[in-house]
Design an enzyme around this catalytic site. Structure first.
Site, PDB file in Angstrom:
ATOM      1  NE  ARG A 156      -2.866   0.810   3.547  1.00  0.00           N
ATOM      2  CZ  ARG A 156      -3.051   0.937   4.655  1.00  0.00           C
ATOM      3  NH1 ARG A 156      -4.039   0.054   4.424  1.00  0.00           N
ATOM      4  NH2 ARG A 156      -2.159   0.355   6.070  1.00  0.00           N
ATOM      5  CE  LYS A 215      -2.561   4.880   7.192  1.00  0.00           C
ATOM      6  NZ  LYS A 215      -3.935   5.134   7.404  1.00  0.00           N
TER       7      LYS A 215
HETATM    8  N1  PLP Z   1      -9.576   4.396   6.979  1.00  0.00           N
HETATM    9  C1  PLP Z   1      -8.501   4.679   6.881  1.00  0.00           C
HETATM   10  C2  PLP Z   1      -8.769   6.616   6.697  1.00  0.00           C
HETATM   11  C3  PLP Z   1      -7.250   4.770   7.814  1.00  0.00           C
HETATM   12  O1  PLP Z   1      -6.791   6.012   8.381  1.00  0.00           O
HETATM   13  C4  PLP Z   1      -7.429   3.426   8.044  1.00  0.00           C
HETATM   14  C5  PLP Z   1      -5.512   2.896   8.944  1.00  0.00           C
HETATM   15  O2  PLP Z   1      -5.028   2.969   8.130  1.00  0.00           O
HETATM   16  C6  PLP Z   1      -7.876   2.850   7.708  1.00  0.00           C
HETATM   17  C7  PLP Z   1      -9.271   2.613   7.056  1.00  0.00           C
HETATM   18  C8  PLP Z   1      -7.651   1.263   8.306  1.00  0.00           C
HETATM   19  O3  PLP Z   1      -6.376   0.591   7.468  1.00  0.00           O
HETATM   20  P1  PLP Z   1      -5.432  -0.604   8.101  1.00  0.00           P
HETATM   21  O4  PLP Z   1      -6.761  -1.426   8.906  1.00  0.00           O
HETATM   22  O5  PLP Z   1      -4.542  -0.589   6.801  1.00  0.00           O
HETATM   23  O6  PLP Z   1      -4.380   0.073   9.000  1.00  0.00           O
HETATM   24  C1  COI Z   2      -3.837   3.363  11.297  1.00  0.00           C
HETATM   25  O1  COI Z   2      -4.855   2.642  12.275  1.00  0.00           O
HETATM   26  O2  COI Z   2      -2.874   3.311  11.447  1.00  0.00           O
HETATM   27  C2  COI Z   2      -4.697   4.579  10.959  1.00  0.00           C
HETATM   28  O3  COI Z   2      -3.646   5.027   9.773  1.00  0.00           O
HETATM   29  C3  COI Z   2      -4.948   5.816  11.702  1.00  0.00           C
HETATM   30  C4  COI Z   2      -4.392   6.564  12.564  1.00  0.00           C
HETATM   31  C5  COI Z   2      -4.431   7.692  11.439  1.00  0.00           C
HETATM   32  C6  COI Z   2      -4.432   6.910  13.447  1.00  0.00           C
END
Ligand code: PLP
Ligand code: COI
Length: 339
Positions: free
Chosen positions: A82, A185
């Site tokens: 990612r 991200k």
């Molecule tokens: N959506 C957003 C906007 C996020 O910042 C995050 C955190 O990373 C997630 C979803 C969840 O993604 P992940 O499960 O890869 O941490």
């Molecule tokens: C995560 O779950 O890793 C996130 O990125 C949340 C973060 C923006 C605090």
């Protein structure tokens, strides 16, 4: 020493200094070797491209001290992939998967004393962050970049932990546009979410639920979490080009299938909200955080899901954490054992 006094169970989600971080620099068309440093600071030109044009991205993943004493990094290669897609979207140099994974492993190993012990509910959060450092004034891709991987021991992201949180729908500000940067991200997405987040907090809501920016009809994300709803034996989660592809959500979809649930990945209209038996947010920081109540700030509609964690959400949470803490067999090969 300070570390001996750490009350691991009381940790929140905040930065705490650890021993070292890992860095790579990209200059003259090539990446440096990994550098390990104790320095928490960076020296950067005031005209560096990240400061003016938001050429910045990050990742978030966790390492867990397991029941067997081993340390597991959860799905590090997915985070690395990612990160690559975020770098491509911002026209930044793209580090290799190995560079990212090696830096994560090195940072975990060298900060071992900061990994929270098993049983405290805490973990070591890793934050890869990358940005353009080229000096200039014009809007153009950065030719130089810095990639840093650092870590911090963390506890629960939401103070309520696994207790259901209240969230608010806001249509006044969108987080991400269709074909914008919502599916990667990058820091700009979070900057765009702050104003509505603050409005929600001032009204007592933990998080904002964003709708699709084009029509404001479909559920997108819930602050820094993906959204999921449970009904009639189904795990349902939004499909949208402006939602971040959450690695936690991808894992939960697999675990849901393992539990015999049907998985639906599709648009979810707001009108469907009253039909869910359970719903929640999921992400690395939040793990699973159930949603107890949704308040629509524009229509004043209220959707209630109760003050207890739903049965399915609890089972998904338990199955996920059992793998992360080494209590269950890692049948999907998600964990990298670091030591
Ligand atoms: N959506 C957003 C906007 C996020 O910042 C995050 C955190 O990373 C997630 C979803 C969840 O993604 P992940 O499960 O890869 O941490
Ligand atoms: C995560 O779950 O890793 C996130 O990125 C949340 C973060 C923006 C605090």
């Amino acid at each position: 020493m300070v570390m001996e006094k750490t009350d691991w169970s009381a940790l929140g989600f905040d930065y705490r200094k650890t021993d070292v971080n890992a860095r790579y620099t990209f200059t003259d068309g090539k990446w440096s070797e990994m550098e390990i440093t104790e320095d928490e600071y960076i020296r950067m030109h005031m005209s560096a491209s990240c400061l003016h044009y938001g050429i910045e991205l990050f990742e978030g993943l966790k390492a867990f001290r397991g029941v067997d004493g081993k340390v597991r990094l959860f799905r590090v290669e997915d985070n690395a992939r990612r990160l690559q897609s975020s770098a491509e979207r911002l026209c930044l140099p793209v580090p290799t998967i190995d560079m990212i994974v090696d830096a994560c492993i090195e940072v975990v190993k060298r900060n071992e004393r900061h990994i929270p012990p098993y049983g405290t509910g805490a973990s070591l959060y890793l934050r890869p962050v990358m940005f353009g450092t080229t000096v200039g004034l014009g809007v153009k891709p950065a030719k130089d970049a810095l990639l840093i991987v650092y870590c911090s021991p963390v506890g629960a992201y939401f103070k309520s932990g696994i207790k259901p949180m209240p969230v608010a729908i806001d249509r006044e500000q969108d987080r991400a546009a269709p074909r914008g940067t919502g599916d990667v991200k990058v820091g700009g997405n979070y900057a765009a979410s702050l104003l509505s987040g603050e409005k929600g907090h001032s009204l007592g809501y933990s998080n904002i639920m964003y709708l699709d920016a084009a029509e404001h009809k479909y559920i997108e994300e819930c602050g820094a979490c993906n959204f999921f709803g449970i009904k009639e034996g189904k795990y349902i989660t939004p499909k949208s080009p402006s939602v971040l592809p959450s690695i936690t959500n991808k894992s939960l979809r697999q675990l849901a299938r393992d539990m015999g649930l049907e998985v639906e990945d599709r648009r979810i209209p707001v009108e469907e909200l009253p039909t869910f038996e359970e719903c929640g947010g999921c992400g690395t920081a939040a793990v699973i955080t159930p949603i107890g109540k949704i308040f629509d700030m524009q229509t004043n509609a209220v959707y209630e899901y109760g003050s207890e964690v739903g049965k399915v959400s609890m089972e998904l949470y338990t199955r996920l954490q059992d793998i992360q803490y080494g209590r269950a067999e890692d049948i999907h090969g998600w964990c990298t054992i670091v030591m």
